[in-house]
Design a protein around this motif. Structure first.
Motif, mmCIF file in Angstrom:
data_model
loop_
_atom_site.group_PDB
_atom_site.id
_atom_site.type_symbol
_atom_site.label_atom_id
_atom_site.label_comp_id
_atom_site.label_asym_id
_atom_site.label_seq_id
_atom_site.Cartn_x
_atom_site.Cartn_y
_atom_site.Cartn_z
ATOM 1 N N ILE A 1 34.605 29.758 9.476
ATOM 2 C CA ILE A 1 35.563 29.326 10.653
ATOM 3 C C ILE A 1 36.849 29.586 9.934
ATOM 4 N N LEU A 2 37.258 29.074 8.747
ATOM 5 C CA LEU A 2 38.409 29.219 8.030
ATOM 6 C C LEU A 2 38.851 30.820 7.776
ATOM 7 N N GLY A 3 37.684 31.344 7.578
ATOM 8 C CA GLY A 3 38.005 32.966 7.448
ATOM 9 C C GLY A 3 37.978 33.783 8.672
ATOM 10 N N LEU A 4 38.103 33.281 9.933
ATOM 11 C CA LEU A 4 38.155 33.748 10.980
ATOM 12 C C LEU A 4 36.914 34.707 11.205
ATOM 13 N N LEU A 5 35.757 34.494 10.570
ATOM 14 C CA LEU A 5 34.627 35.098 10.841
ATOM 15 C C LEU A 5 33.734 34.463 12.222
#
Length: 238
Positions: free
Chosen positions: A53-57
């Motif tokens: 989620i933090l890495g926009l995946l």
């Protein structure tokens, strides 16, 4: 302003013929540019889901998440991909290097999606970053002839070559010996400091976690400040 801000973030997945599974519960997290953050937790606690989620995946199913002040739900399709490619560098435990490609070619890969000067100078930029991680003499070596520590350094060079604003490291020392692992963390912290990047390390190693100014524990999908001596619950998320 926060680089990352999560307010009440939830992640629930639907499973055929079963009740929905909640992996993350009410996550509150605020990460500033240049901040060093560690998240510890045992297997099944939700660490990989949070990292994605933090890495926009991946996207949360509840709560709100803003990246550099922009609500992530506004970033769709190519806009999300462009933001992730330009602003996020991933360092994975298993390296994820492309077999059959040289160290130089592996590090050049993110720059194939760059534009302008970065694209045209991709070979020189990749060579410079490999030299920075101590592998200037291994440009033409393929992953299968590199040691575990050298492969991790190639992975770090690949993650940092575009100068990301956020570095996400998933168990970056898990496959390394103690001395090599310490060197890897030194390098991540050094490059992050030079670029003013936020560094978020997902780890099970208390020694690695202790190096961060902000430390958290993820237990059964809930995130809280990490306090030495506080035991995890027996509940396991996924």
């Amino acid at each position: 302003m926060s680089l990352l801000r999560l307010d009440g973030v939830e992640k629930t997945v639907r499973i055929p013929d079963a009740e929905p599974l909640t992996i993350l519960r009410g996550i509150e997290l605020d990460v500033a540019a240049g901040e060093r953050v560690s998240v510890v937790g045992r297997s099944g606690s939700g660490k990989s889901t949070l990292l994605n989620i933090l890495g926009l995946l991946d996207a949360p199913t509840g709560g709100s998440f803003a990246f550099d002040g922009v609500p992530v739900e506004r970033l769709r399709g190519r806009a999300r991909d462009r933001t992730r490619g330009a602003s996020v560098g991933f360092v994975f435990q298993q390296f994820n290097l492309l077999s059959g490609r040289t160290a130089l070619e592996n590090v050049m890969t993110p720059l194939l999606y760059a534009s302008g000067r970065a694209f045209w100078r991709r070979r020189a930029l990749a060579a410079e970053m490999l030299d920075r991680v101590g592998l200037g003499h291994r440009l033409d070596s393929r992953p299968e002839v590199l040691s575990g520590g050298e492969q991790q350094r190639v992975a770090i060079a690949r993650a940092l070559v575009r100068g990301p604003r956020l570095i996400l490291a998933d168990e970056p020392t898990g496959a390394l010996d103690v001395d090599t692992g310490a060197t890897v963390i030194d390098l991540l912290e050094e490059v992050a400091a030079e670029n003013g990047a936020a560094l978020v390390v997902i780890t099970h190693d208390p020694a690695v976690a202790a190096r961060s100014a902000s430390r958290y524990r993820l237990d059964a999908g809930r995130l809280r400040p990490d306090e030495p001596g506080v035991a995890e619950s027996d509940e396991v998320a996924a």
